[in-house]
Motif scaffolding. Structure first.
Motif, PDB file in Angstrom:
ATOM      1  N   GLY A   1       0.819  -1.202   0.000  1.00  0.00           N
ATOM      2  CA  GLY A   1       0.000   0.000   0.000  1.00  0.00           C
ATOM      3  C   GLY A   1       0.856   1.256   0.000  1.00  0.00           C
ATOM      4  N   ARG A   2       0.305   2.313  -0.553  1.00  0.00           N
ATOM      5  CA  ARG A   2       1.007   3.605  -0.571  1.00  0.00           C
ATOM      6  C   ARG A   2       0.078   4.699  -0.064  1.00  0.00           C
ATOM      7  NH1 ARG A   2       4.373   6.393  -5.614  1.00  0.00           N
ATOM      8  NH2 ARG A   2       4.817   8.385  -4.562  1.00  0.00           N
TER       9      ARG A   2
ATOM     10  N   VAL B   1      -1.071  -2.447   6.716  1.00  0.00           N
ATOM     11  CA  VAL B   1      -2.208  -1.638   7.157  1.00  0.00           C
ATOM     12  C   VAL B   1      -1.847  -0.158   7.280  1.00  0.00           C
ATOM     13  CG1 VAL B   1      -1.768  -1.889   9.655  1.00  0.00           C
ATOM     14  CG2 VAL B   1      -4.104  -1.485   8.833  1.00  0.00           C
ATOM     15  N   ALA B   2      -2.789   0.667   6.843  1.00  0.00           N
ATOM     16  CA  ALA B   2      -2.812   2.093   7.153  1.00  0.00           C
ATOM     17  C   ALA B   2      -4.076   2.315   7.962  1.00  0.00           C
ATOM     18  CB  ALA B   2      -2.836   2.930   5.879  1.00  0.00           C
TER      19      ALA B   2
ATOM     20  N   GLY C   1     -10.793   3.623  11.206  1.00  0.00           N
ATOM     21  CA  GLY C   1     -10.813   2.973   9.906  1.00  0.00           C
ATOM     22  C   GLY C   1      -9.450   2.397   9.587  1.00  0.00           C
ATOM     23  N   MET C   2      -9.433   1.435   8.667  1.00  0.00           N
ATOM     24  CA  MET C   2      -8.147   0.888   8.243  1.00  0.00           C
ATOM     25  C   MET C   2      -8.238   0.447   6.791  1.00  0.00           C
ATOM     26  SD  MET C   2      -8.009  -2.766  10.210  1.00  0.00           S
ATOM     27  CE  MET C   2      -8.899  -4.210   9.575  1.00  0.00           C
ATOM     28  N   VAL C   3      -7.113   0.586   6.118  1.00  0.00           N
ATOM     29  CA  VAL C   3      -6.954   0.107   4.753  1.00  0.00           C
ATOM     30  C   VAL C   3      -5.853  -0.938   4.839  1.00  0.00           C
ATOM     31  CG1 VAL C   3      -6.512   0.738   2.374  1.00  0.00           C
ATOM     32  CG2 VAL C   3      -7.530   2.408   3.929  1.00  0.00           C
ATOM     33  N   SER C   4      -6.162  -2.189   4.522  1.00  0.00           N
ATOM     34  CA  SER C   4      -5.239  -3.262   4.879  1.00  0.00           C
ATOM     35  C   SER C   4      -5.050  -4.273   3.749  1.00  0.00           C
ATOM     36  CB  SER C   4      -5.744  -3.987   6.131  1.00  0.00           C
ATOM     37  OG  SER C   4      -6.970  -4.652   5.865  1.00  0.00           O
TER      38      SER C   4
ATOM     39  N   GLU D   1     -10.240  18.100   9.470  1.00  0.00           N
ATOM     40  CA  GLU D   1      -9.104  18.418  10.332  1.00  0.00           C
ATOM     41  C   GLU D   1      -8.011  17.383  10.088  1.00  0.00           C
ATOM     42  OE1 GLU D   1      -9.806  17.275  14.552  1.00  0.00           O
ATOM     43  OE2 GLU D   1     -11.844  16.859  13.826  1.00  0.00           O
ATOM     44  N   PRO D   2      -6.785  17.613  10.552  1.00  0.00           N
ATOM     45  CA  PRO D   2      -5.717  16.632  10.349  1.00  0.00           C
ATOM     46  C   PRO D   2      -6.092  15.271  10.939  1.00  0.00           C
ATOM     47  CG  PRO D   2      -4.798  18.727  11.049  1.00  0.00           C
ATOM     48  CD  PRO D   2      -6.292  18.854  11.194  1.00  0.00           C
ATOM     49  N   LEU D   3      -5.980  14.246  10.112  1.00  0.00           N
ATOM     50  CA  LEU D   3      -6.357  12.888  10.491  1.00  0.00           C
ATOM     51  C   LEU D   3      -5.089  12.086  10.775  1.00  0.00           C
ATOM     52  CD1 LEU D   3      -8.726  10.795  10.645  1.00  0.00           C
ATOM     53  CD2 LEU D   3      -8.277  10.319   8.224  1.00  0.00           C
ATOM     54  N   PRO D   4      -4.925  11.580  12.023  1.00  0.00           N
ATOM     55  CA  PRO D   4      -3.691  10.841  12.358  1.00  0.00           C
ATOM     56  C   PRO D   4      -3.711   9.424  11.805  1.00  0.00           C
ATOM     57  CG  PRO D   4      -5.154  10.929  14.256  1.00  0.00           C
ATOM     58  CD  PRO D   4      -5.817  11.750  13.180  1.00  0.00           C
ATOM     59  N   PHE D   5      -2.600   9.020  11.202  1.00  0.00           N
ATOM     60  CA  PHE D   5      -2.452   7.684  10.628  1.00  0.00           C
ATOM     61  C   PHE D   5      -1.345   6.911  11.345  1.00  0.00           C
ATOM     62  CE2 PHE D   5      -4.721   9.488   7.076  1.00  0.00           C
ATOM     63  CZ  PHE D   5      -5.321   8.406   6.443  1.00  0.00           C
ATOM     64  N   THR D   6      -1.483   5.602  11.311  1.00  0.00           N
ATOM     65  CA  THR D   6      -0.362   4.730  11.617  1.00  0.00           C
ATOM     66  C   THR D   6      -0.179   3.788  10.441  1.00  0.00           C
ATOM     67  OG1 THR D   6       0.526   3.041  13.102  1.00  0.00           O
ATOM     68  CG2 THR D   6      -1.842   3.118  12.881  1.00  0.00           C
TER      69      THR D   6
END
Length: 298
Positions: free
Chosen positions: A126-127, A136-137, A194-197, A266-271
């Protein structure tokens, strides 16, 4: 003889790699590999090592947690496809989510032999903007838990460290208003998480049915948890996560897509694979089809 680059995180898990280093090197040599061992020196070091060293080797073996694998893959993705060697993974971290997809043997010497000689399949990567993720993002609630939990807590408490850290985040839970565009259409709402995996396991807690996940199909799996409006909504979502039931009845939204665009007020935090993925108000996520060759077990 083939040349093997061994990148390992000496601090992953409970530092178990350092205790078994001689065993691993012997296992690689026994199957005919000439080994160069590279212990990572700190955050981000594996990215540089993979990018600079990998083109000179026939195979790259990574030993550490998902974060170490994440760094190595980010380094490899900076290289042309033909310069990315086969990657073997020996999981030695706290959660080891991505390893759940690989059918690896149980014993360490068997994992080492497989990593050094096993057959590889190309998997999607993923990118998110200029960064890559292996499996996962994730965004929204609790996304800072993985990278904010100190390493010494992970070493002592293991997976419990993540749970305890997550409890401290409860008071800060909030929803994010998102507009999403994906291959199947558009979606808008208030979402808690949410997650993109591209995996069957995330955080050791959220699972996806194996029949729904193909690591090499050019698509990513999206799972969204709306902000619950009532206690009944929350209970339904908890049941849905526990039973892997993502439907209108549980309130959890799931779909497949090769591309996803998200707009947030607003800024959305990702891991990304448990590492800090920054904050974004406009996010573009894509699947890089069959980008990395990774060794699978039987």
């Amino acid at each position: 003889m083939d040349k093997l680059l061994f990148i390992y995180n000496p601090h992953a898990g409970k530092g178990r790699v350092r205790l078994r280093l001689a065993e691993l090197l012997n296992a690689f040599t026994r199957v005919g590999q000439v080994v160069t061992a590279y212990p990572t020196q700190g955050p981000g070091d594996a990215v540089q090592a993979a990018r600079q060293l990998a083109p000179h080797y026939d195979r790259l073996v990574v030993c550490g947690g998902d974060g170490t694998l994440h760094e190595v893959v980010n380094g490899l993705m900076a290289l042309p496809m033909e310069h990315r060697p086969v990657v073997g993974y020996i999981p030695a971290g706290t959660t080891n989510d991505f390893a759940q997809n690989l059918s690896l043997p149980r014993k360490m010497d068997a994992k080492a032999a497989l990593a050094a000689t096993g057959a590889a399949r190309r998997v999607d990567v993923g990118r998110l903007e200029e960064d890559y993720f292996v499996y996962v993002a994730a965004f929204g609630a609790f996304t800072s838990v993985a990278y904010d939990t100190p390493q010494q807590f992970k070493n002592v408490l293991g997976h419990l460290a993540y749970v305890l850290r997550g409890i401290t985040e409860l008071a800060n839970i909030k929803g994010y208003h998102l507009k999403l565009t994906h291959d199947g259409g558009e979606l808008e709402g208030e979402f808690l998480y949410g997650m993109v995996s591209n995996t069957v396991s995330v955080g050791g807690l959220i699972g996806l049915p194996a029949e729904e996940v193909a690591l090499d199909d050019g698509e990513l799996e999206v799972l969204l948890i709306p902000m619950p409006k009532t206690m009944a909504d929350l209970n339904a979502m908890i049941r849905g996560l526990a039973t892997q039931t993502y439907s209108k009845e549980t309130g959890i939204i799931g779909f497949h897509t090769a591309r996803l665009t998200m707009e947030c007020d607003e800024p959305l935090p990702f891991t990304l694979d448990g590492e800090n993925g920054g904050q974004h108000t406009l996010s573009h996520i894509t699947a890089c089809h069959q980008a990395i060759p990774i060794v699978f077990g039987s």
